[in-house]
Design a protein around this motif. Sequence first.
Motif, PDB file in Angstrom:
ATOM      1  N   SER A 150      -5.098   2.106   9.237  1.00  0.00           N
ATOM      2  CA  SER A 150      -6.582   1.857   8.595  1.00  0.00           C
ATOM      3  C   SER A 150      -7.158   3.234   8.605  1.00  0.00           C
ATOM      4  CB  SER A 150      -7.148   0.763   9.453  1.00  0.00           C
ATOM      5  OG  SER A 150      -8.682   0.601   8.907  1.00  0.00           O
ATOM      6  N   GLN A 151      -7.708   3.433   7.058  1.00  0.00           N
ATOM      7  CA  GLN A 151      -8.345   4.810   6.673  1.00  0.00           C
ATOM      8  C   GLN A 151      -7.615   5.955   6.690  1.00  0.00           C
ATOM      9  OE1 GLN A 151     -11.283   4.336   5.612  1.00  0.00           O
ATOM     10  NE2 GLN A 151     -11.401   2.170   6.070  1.00  0.00           N
TER      11      GLN A 151
ATOM     12  N   THR B 252       1.385   6.522   0.684  1.00  0.00           N
ATOM     13  CA  THR B 252       1.286   5.344   1.614  1.00  0.00           C
ATOM     14  C   THR B 252       0.106   5.323   2.597  1.00  0.00           C
ATOM     15  OG1 THR B 252       2.587   3.953   3.153  1.00  0.00           O
ATOM     16  CG2 THR B 252       2.574   6.362   3.576  1.00  0.00           C
ATOM     17  N   GLU B 253      -0.345   4.327   3.025  1.00  0.00           N
ATOM     18  CA  GLU B 253      -1.352   3.889   4.204  1.00  0.00           C
ATOM     19  C   GLU B 253      -0.638   3.929   5.425  1.00  0.00           C
ATOM     20  OE1 GLU B 253      -4.722   0.676   5.024  1.00  0.00           O
ATOM     21  OE2 GLU B 253      -4.723   1.790   3.005  1.00  0.00           O
TER      22      GLU B 253
ATOM     23  N   LYS C 142       0.911  -1.235  -0.215  1.00  0.00           N
ATOM     24  CA  LYS C 142       0.023  -0.149  -0.181  1.00  0.00           C
ATOM     25  C   LYS C 142       0.744   1.416   0.180  1.00  0.00           C
ATOM     26  CE  LYS C 142      -3.806  -2.552   2.279  1.00  0.00           C
ATOM     27  NZ  LYS C 142      -4.548  -2.357   3.443  1.00  0.00           N
TER      28      LYS C 142
ATOM     29  N   ARG D 149      -4.388   8.050   5.001  1.00  0.00           N
ATOM     30  CA  ARG D 149      -3.157   7.903   4.049  1.00  0.00           C
ATOM     31  C   ARG D 149      -2.532   9.093   3.819  1.00  0.00           C
ATOM     32  NH1 ARG D 149      -5.602   7.704  -1.397  1.00  0.00           N
ATOM     33  NH2 ARG D 149      -7.460   9.044  -0.590  1.00  0.00           N
TER      34      ARG D 149
END
Length: 663
Positions: A297-298, A293-294, A248, A300
């Motif tokens: 969770s949720q 990049t992430e 990711k 970025r």
Amino acid sequence: MRSECLVILTCIAIAVQVYAHTPDSIKSVEGRELEVRAKRAVRPAESPIPLESLSQEELVKTSANSLADAVRQLPSVMLKDYGGIGGLKTISVRSLGAEHTTVQLDGIKISDTQTGQIDLSKFSLENVARIELSQGNPTDDLSPARAYASASLLSITSRSQASESSKMLSMRAMLQLGSFDFFGLSASADLSASKWLRGALSFERQTASGQYRYLFRDGAQQIPLQRRNSDVHTTRLEFDLATKLASKTTLRAKAYFYDSERGLPNAAIIGNFENSQQRLWTRDAFAQATFETELASQVRMALNAKAAHNYLRFIDPLALSLDGIDDRYTQREGYLSVSICFKPAAALTLAAASDAVLNDLDATLWQFAKPTRFSSYTAVGAKVREEGWSVDASLLSVFVQETTVRGEAAPKRSVLLPTLAMAFKPFRDIGFRTRAAYKQSFRMPTFNDLYYTRVGNINLRPERVELFNLGLGYELLATDLFQYAALRLDGFRNLTTDKILAIPRDAFNWSMQNIAVVEAWGVDVRLELFFKKWLGIEWAVTANYTYQTVTDVTPDSPTFGNQIAYTPFEYAMLMLSASWGKWSLVWMQSYVGYRYQLGENIIANLLPPYMLSDVSLRTEERLWELTAALKLDINNLFDEQYEVIRSFPMPGRNVRLTLSVSY
């Protein structure tokens, strides 16, 4: 200002409270990883701000031969063209001027701090995958902060950045021949070294003599002449690299080089017929990179960086000086940006971004100031997307500080700019929508405005614009007759204060001053009709119409209440297309109404309206792994004699033949 900011911050706070504790009702199922390389494009009908776009498929079929021609198809856009293939081409959206439109390539702004205007002829249409024009905030949640600053944003996505091809190697080549001795050659290759690494290289070369015939009108007399010193020679080179560092995490980089030499024809006036010897050399280069990049969770994050170097040389051997003019300018830019977005709930997105920019300008002018500008941008925003309604809110803070090598520098400037936009769909099963938006934008004085020898004024304030928009639309996603149909209508009001204009200080010297207040009222209409196949033919109709009054409302102005210069009261575009099998035919009709060359709305300053017709016929054939396409474009079919800028005649009928091969 404070009340507007409080309203926006309150909206953000309420949205966070409502949605931060909303449980996700959608069940999650663990499955194999699926890679998606393209971002979902926002549909214009769903957007709370005026938004239009052109896809690669639409661009290929139309008669547009340049990026400027393509953008002309969008509503609210006026193209300012000084004539010929090599003439400067800038756009004005809702008559605010080119300085109020940010142009960005693959997510990062293209800058010209010297003039504030971006010449669209520098960019190739062949390597464009998508064009998007938003009259408000950017649509990407990870946009840099300075994308929020301008009244409108023209976003260009290159083919290599938008590619979703799974092929290891893709190649394209294109040959163009046309009127005025035009020759164009381009080639590109897209290579996947692995599923983690992809690179692309694009090259283009264009040359033309630019000589075309026109009629010079002097009262009832018409003199046939030929445009001279309008040749152009350009080379463009782009290299793109995309790598997936983790599942990711991605890194995209671009290197861009543009080199041109062109002649600058003079105004066609009595006693000054085609004797110009002015030449212009441009050499632009930049490298930019985007890291995404992430973090969780949720959550970025994106980092952007850019370094740019622009060189310009202008000569005029016939200038009224001992040795003529030979001026050289060098611009440099360094840019860093970080942006982050967080989705605490399915319907809510929070975003923040911060940019730092360093610009400088050097010139061979006598006693030139050599300014350096540091700018910082910080933006915070929130988006709510529910089934029947949506809200966008943001607040942008800008700080600018300058230094000079010679003379006094302009004072520090800081502004705070709010934006609030809402859209509502009152009926679930009916495609009727309404929207409303309010935005404040600004544009800093350019280095030319502030420091140009004998003209610059370091005390200039930024131009400020208040933008209001009320819109409604109706769309049909599928019927017995249409694949898609939509009608959008937007009314707008723009109020520009501290507008920068050049005024005479005495008989020989001019100075830049904040003296004007300009008010614009208008309406935009956009129609899209895509018919289902009938008799084996797919039909489509798109149309734009704009009516506006853009008047000088400066107190005590001698032109109070008059339409400002080069602003038509109305302009329109109608495009009809038909596709059957491997063939496609496009007819585009564009109309620009009357306007005035000066602020005095008198007959002597009146420029007549004009209407242009362009036709494009295209066919393609697939042979094994190759696809060959042949396209014939006829522009200005009826040989209209017209001027966009007074005394700069535009080309008459011209033809271009394009052969392209892709693998």
